[in-house]
Design a protein around this motif. Structure first.
Motif, PDB file in Angstrom:
ATOM      1  N   MET A   1       0.849  -1.195   0.000  1.00 28.37           N
ATOM      2  CA  MET A   1       0.000   0.000   0.000  1.00 28.37           C
ATOM      3  C   MET A   1       0.882   1.241   0.000  1.00 28.37           C
ATOM      4  O   MET A   1       1.851   1.329   0.752  1.00 28.37           O
ATOM      5  CB  MET A   1      -0.920  -0.001   1.223  1.00 28.37           C
ATOM      6  CG  MET A   1      -1.868   1.173   1.277  1.00 28.37           C
ATOM      7  SD  MET A   1      -2.989   1.072   2.700  1.00 28.37           S
ATOM      8  CE  MET A   1      -3.912   2.588   2.480  1.00 28.37           C
ATOM      9  N   ALA A   2       0.544   2.202  -0.875  1.00 35.35           N
ATOM     10  CA  ALA A   2       1.366   3.409  -1.013  1.00 35.35           C
ATOM     11  C   ALA A   2       1.375   4.226   0.281  1.00 35.35           C
ATOM     12  O   ALA A   2       0.341   4.405   0.927  1.00 35.35           O
ATOM     13  CB  ALA A   2       0.844   4.268  -2.162  1.00 35.35           C
ATOM     14  N   ARG A   3       2.575   4.706   0.657  1.00 40.23           N
ATOM     15  CA  ARG A   3       2.700   5.575   1.816  1.00 40.23           C
ATOM     16  C   ARG A   3       2.337   7.011   1.436  1.00 40.23           C
ATOM     17  O   ARG A   3       2.324   7.372   0.253  1.00 40.23           O
ATOM     18  CB  ARG A   3       4.139   5.544   2.347  1.00 40.23           C
ATOM     19  CG  ARG A   3       4.602   4.188   2.857  1.00 40.23           C
ATOM     20  CD  ARG A   3       6.098   4.196   3.129  1.00 40.23           C
ATOM     21  NE  ARG A   3       6.857   4.336   1.880  1.00 40.23           N
ATOM     22  CZ  ARG A   3       8.177   4.543   1.831  1.00 40.23           C
ATOM     23  NH1 ARG A   3       8.866   4.671   2.963  1.00 40.23           N
ATOM     24  NH2 ARG A   3       8.787   4.643   0.663  1.00 40.23           N
ATOM     25  N   LEU A  47       5.174   6.705  -7.708  1.00 44.63           N
ATOM     26  CA  LEU A  47       5.600   5.367  -8.124  1.00 44.63           C
ATOM     27  C   LEU A  47       4.913   4.285  -7.304  1.00 44.63           C
ATOM     28  O   LEU A  47       4.452   3.267  -7.852  1.00 44.63           O
ATOM     29  CB  LEU A  47       7.124   5.259  -7.984  1.00 44.63           C
ATOM     30  CG  LEU A  47       7.762   3.962  -8.495  1.00 44.63           C
ATOM     31  CD1 LEU A  47       7.504   3.782  -9.988  1.00 44.63           C
ATOM     32  CD2 LEU A  47       9.265   3.962  -8.220  1.00 44.63           C
ATOM     33  N   GLU A  48       4.797   4.479  -5.982  1.00 46.56           N
ATOM     34  CA  GLU A  48       4.146   3.477  -5.139  1.00 46.56           C
ATOM     35  C   GLU A  48       2.667   3.342  -5.488  1.00 46.56           C
ATOM     36  O   GLU A  48       2.109   2.234  -5.457  1.00 46.56           O
ATOM     37  CB  GLU A  48       4.323   3.835  -3.667  1.00 46.56           C
ATOM     38  CG  GLU A  48       5.758   3.639  -3.162  1.00 46.56           C
ATOM     39  CD  GLU A  48       5.886   3.850  -1.656  1.00 46.56           C
ATOM     40  OE1 GLU A  48       4.860   4.183  -1.005  1.00 46.56           O
ATOM     41  OE2 GLU A  48       7.004   3.683  -1.122  1.00 46.56           O
ATOM     42  N   ASN A  49       2.017   4.466  -5.827  1.00 44.78           N
ATOM     43  CA  ASN A  49       0.613   4.400  -6.248  1.00 44.78           C
ATOM     44  C   ASN A  49       0.456   3.655  -7.566  1.00 44.78           C
ATOM     45  O   ASN A  49      -0.509   2.917  -7.768  1.00 44.78           O
ATOM     46  CB  ASN A  49       0.020   5.807  -6.352  1.00 44.78           C
ATOM     47  CG  ASN A  49      -0.481   6.336  -5.019  1.00 44.78           C
ATOM     48  OD1 ASN A  49      -1.597   6.020  -4.590  1.00 44.78           O
ATOM     49  ND2 ASN A  49       0.350   7.134  -4.359  1.00 44.78           N
ATOM     50  N   LEU A  50       1.416   3.862  -8.460  1.00 46.09           N
ATOM     51  CA  LEU A  50       1.389   3.125  -9.730  1.00 46.09           C
ATOM     52  C   LEU A  50       1.555   1.627  -9.489  1.00 46.09           C
ATOM     53  O   LEU A  50       0.904   0.806 -10.138  1.00 46.09           O
ATOM     54  CB  LEU A  50       2.480   3.639 -10.668  1.00 46.09           C
ATOM     55  CG  LEU A  50       2.260   5.039 -11.265  1.00 46.09           C
ATOM     56  CD1 LEU A  50       3.498   5.495 -12.033  1.00 46.09           C
ATOM     57  CD2 LEU A  50       1.033   5.024 -12.182  1.00 46.09           C
ATOM     58  N   PHE A  51       2.450   1.280  -8.557  1.00 45.59           N
ATOM     59  CA  PHE A  51       2.636  -0.128  -8.212  1.00 45.59           C
ATOM     60  C   PHE A  51       1.344  -0.726  -7.651  1.00 45.59           C
ATOM     61  O   PHE A  51       0.965  -1.864  -7.972  1.00 45.59           O
ATOM     62  CB  PHE A  51       3.766  -0.284  -7.189  1.00 45.59           C
ATOM     63  CG  PHE A  51       5.147  -0.145  -7.776  1.00 45.59           C
ATOM     64  CD1 PHE A  51       5.380  -0.389  -9.114  1.00 45.59           C
ATOM     65  CD2 PHE A  51       6.217   0.244  -6.969  1.00 45.59           C
ATOM     66  CE1 PHE A  51       6.661  -0.262  -9.653  1.00 45.59           C
ATOM     67  CE2 PHE A  51       7.487   0.366  -7.497  1.00 45.59           C
ATOM     68  CZ  PHE A  51       7.712   0.116  -8.843  1.00 45.59           C
ATOM     69  N   GLN A  56      -3.412  -4.310  -8.310  1.00 38.39           N
ATOM     70  CA  GLN A  56      -4.851  -4.516  -8.346  1.00 38.39           C
ATOM     71  C   GLN A  56      -5.304  -5.017  -9.710  1.00 38.39           C
ATOM     72  O   GLN A  56      -6.158  -5.908  -9.821  1.00 38.39           O
ATOM     73  CB  GLN A  56      -5.578  -3.221  -7.989  1.00 38.39           C
ATOM     74  CG  GLN A  56      -5.400  -2.798  -6.532  1.00 38.39           C
ATOM     75  CD  GLN A  56      -6.014  -1.434  -6.258  1.00 38.39           C
ATOM     76  OE1 GLN A  56      -6.621  -0.824  -7.140  1.00 38.39           O
ATOM     77  NE2 GLN A  56      -5.842  -0.947  -5.037  1.00 38.39           N
ATOM     78  N   GLU A  57      -4.717  -4.455 -10.754  1.00 36.54           N
ATOM     79  CA  GLU A  57      -5.083  -4.869 -12.108  1.00 36.54           C
ATOM     80  C   GLU A  57      -4.697  -6.323 -12.365  1.00 36.54           C
ATOM     81  O   GLU A  57      -5.494  -7.108 -12.886  1.00 36.54           O
ATOM     82  CB  GLU A  57      -4.400  -3.964 -13.135  1.00 36.54           C
ATOM     83  CG  GLU A  57      -4.758  -4.297 -14.578  1.00 36.54           C
ATOM     84  CD  GLU A  57      -4.059  -3.386 -15.571  1.00 36.54           C
ATOM     85  OE1 GLU A  57      -4.280  -3.555 -16.781  1.00 36.54           O
ATOM     86  OE2 GLU A  57      -3.288  -2.507 -15.133  1.00 36.54           O
ATOM     87  N   VAL A  58      -3.482  -6.697 -11.956  1.00 34.34           N
ATOM     88  CA  VAL A  58      -3.015  -8.071 -12.162  1.00 34.34           C
ATOM     89  C   VAL A  58      -3.842  -9.044 -11.333  1.00 34.34           C
ATOM     90  O   VAL A  58      -4.230 -10.120 -11.810  1.00 34.34           O
ATOM     91  CB  VAL A  58      -1.513  -8.194 -11.806  1.00 34.34           C
ATOM     92  CG1 VAL A  58      -1.085  -9.661 -11.808  1.00 34.34           C
ATOM     93  CG2 VAL A  58      -0.674  -7.399 -12.782  1.00 34.34           C
ATOM     94  N   ILE A  62      -6.027 -12.190 -12.763  1.00 29.83           N
ATOM     95  CA  ILE A  62      -5.832 -13.559 -12.296  1.00 29.83           C
ATOM     96  C   ILE A  62      -7.147 -14.144 -11.778  1.00 29.83           C
ATOM     97  O   ILE A  62      -7.493 -15.294 -12.067  1.00 29.83           O
ATOM     98  CB  ILE A  62      -4.746 -13.608 -11.206  1.00 29.83           C
ATOM     99  CG1 ILE A  62      -3.379 -13.269 -11.807  1.00 29.83           C
ATOM    100  CG2 ILE A  62      -4.703 -14.984 -10.534  1.00 29.83           C
ATOM    101  CD1 ILE A  62      -2.273 -13.140 -10.776  1.00 29.83           C
ATOM    102  N   ALA A  63      -7.884 -13.338 -11.003  1.00 29.31           N
ATOM    103  CA  ALA A  63      -9.162 -13.804 -10.449  1.00 29.31           C
ATOM    104  C   ALA A  63     -10.156 -14.113 -11.563  1.00 29.31           C
ATOM    105  O   ALA A  63     -10.977 -15.032 -11.447  1.00 29.31           O
ATOM    106  CB  ALA A  63      -9.739 -12.762  -9.503  1.00 29.31           C
ATOM    107  N   THR A  64     -10.088 -13.352 -12.649  1.00 29.60           N
ATOM    108  CA  THR A  64     -11.007 -13.550 -13.761  1.00 29.60           C
ATOM    109  C   THR A  64     -10.643 -14.798 -14.560  1.00 29.60           C
ATOM    110  O   THR A  64     -11.509 -15.542 -15.022  1.00 29.60           O
ATOM    111  CB  THR A  64     -10.993 -12.331 -14.689  1.00 29.60           C
ATOM    112  OG1 THR A  64     -11.370 -11.169 -13.949  1.00 29.60           O
ATOM    113  CG2 THR A  64     -11.968 -12.509 -15.844  1.00 29.60           C
TER     114      THR A  64
END
Length: 278
Positions: A1-3, A47-51, A56-58, A62-64
């Motif tokens: 989680m982004a700081r 950068l942390e928010n992008l990560f 979340q996207e990945v 995977i869940a789909t």
């Protein structure tokens, strides 16, 4: 989680303070070095928010894409809410404006089990009627089938089964201790008038939904009844739907997922027997 930017800034300041050679830097919040640290902290925050977004996207992909397990199908079956619509493009129900009691009352599937049989996923479900289980009504089954077809994985072939309990017919020889039971199988101390039938019913009641009837285990349950010296299952038969009675071999998994035995289908022959030394 982004700081947060402040957390990142404070972390860098803590590292800066660990270097004695930097102790002479100006402490002003408008100093150049502080502005540089703030710019770096802001870049790290982005950068942390992008990560986080990428993770979340990945995870969503995977869940789909991941094929679901038989346990997942059983869990989804128990989550069914009768009379409720699904949210768009979702496996969740639209509970907006509904009370907790209304939501719980709509979850009519109390028991669910899924087997894979000849390439099909066989979904067995039943409702809770207090002391017994009951099948879904036709309109309930239709709604449940529609729900399962919407949430299922593409390509899976489902068969929905919600039927009345399989019938069990038993013939028992019970060799009993005359000091404990009488010729009708009743306890002499009056504690129970039907200890043997009760043991049979309790065994069936405690079987897991879609669990197998195992005659050896039923024998163990009868053996545990006070006053029973030798329990012998002379015959055991099952029946459901329009099929004729068929013998149970060593074990039997019920067609509907659960079993019942009527009073007229439980034949017990009581035979007096002195206790046998082991």
């Amino acid at each position: 989680m982004a700081r947060s930017i402040n957390d990142i800034m404070n972390s860098m300041l803590s590292v800066k303070d660990s270097y004695t050679e930097l102790s002479g830097l100006s402490g002003s919040i408008s100093s150049i070095w502080r502005k540089i640290l703030y710019i770096v902290a802001s870049a790290i925050w982005i950068l942390e928010n992008l990560f986080d977004s990428h993770q979340q996207e990945v995870t969503g992909i995977i869940a789909t894409m991941r094929p679901h397990s038989l346990r997942w199908y059983a869990e989804m079956a128990r989550k069914f809410q009768y009379g409720f619509n699904l949210l768009p493009d979702s496996e969740d129900f639209d509970n907006d404006g509904k009370t907790g009691d209304e939501i719980e009352a709509s979850k009519i599937v109390a028991y669910a089990a899924v087997d894979k049989v000849e390439g099909k996923l066989l979904v067995k479900v039943a409702k809770d009627a207090g002391d017994s289980l009951t099948p879904l009504e036709d309109v309930e089954k239709q709604a449940f089938t529609e729900y399962m077809e919407r949430v299922q994985d593409a390509g899976d072939d489902l068969e929905i089964r919600s039927e009345p309990a399989d019938n069990l017919r038993l013939s028992l020889d019970i060799y009993y201790n005359p000091l404990v039971l009488n010729a009708d199988g009743q306890r002499l101390d009056g504690a129970s008038l039907t200890p043997i039938p009760d043991a049979v019913h309790n065994y069936l009641k405690n079987l897991p939904f879609n669990g197998e009837l195992v005659l050896a285990f039923l024998t163990d349950a009868l053996q545990a009844v006070s006053g029973v010296v030798i329990p012998h299952i002379v015959s055991a038969e099952y029946q459901y739907g329009e099929i004729v009675w068929k013998p149970v071999g060593v074990k039997y998994k019920p067609y509907a997922g659960y079993l019942t035995v009527a009073e007229t289908d439980l034949k017990i022959n009581y035979i007096p027997q002195s206790e046998i030394m082991k």
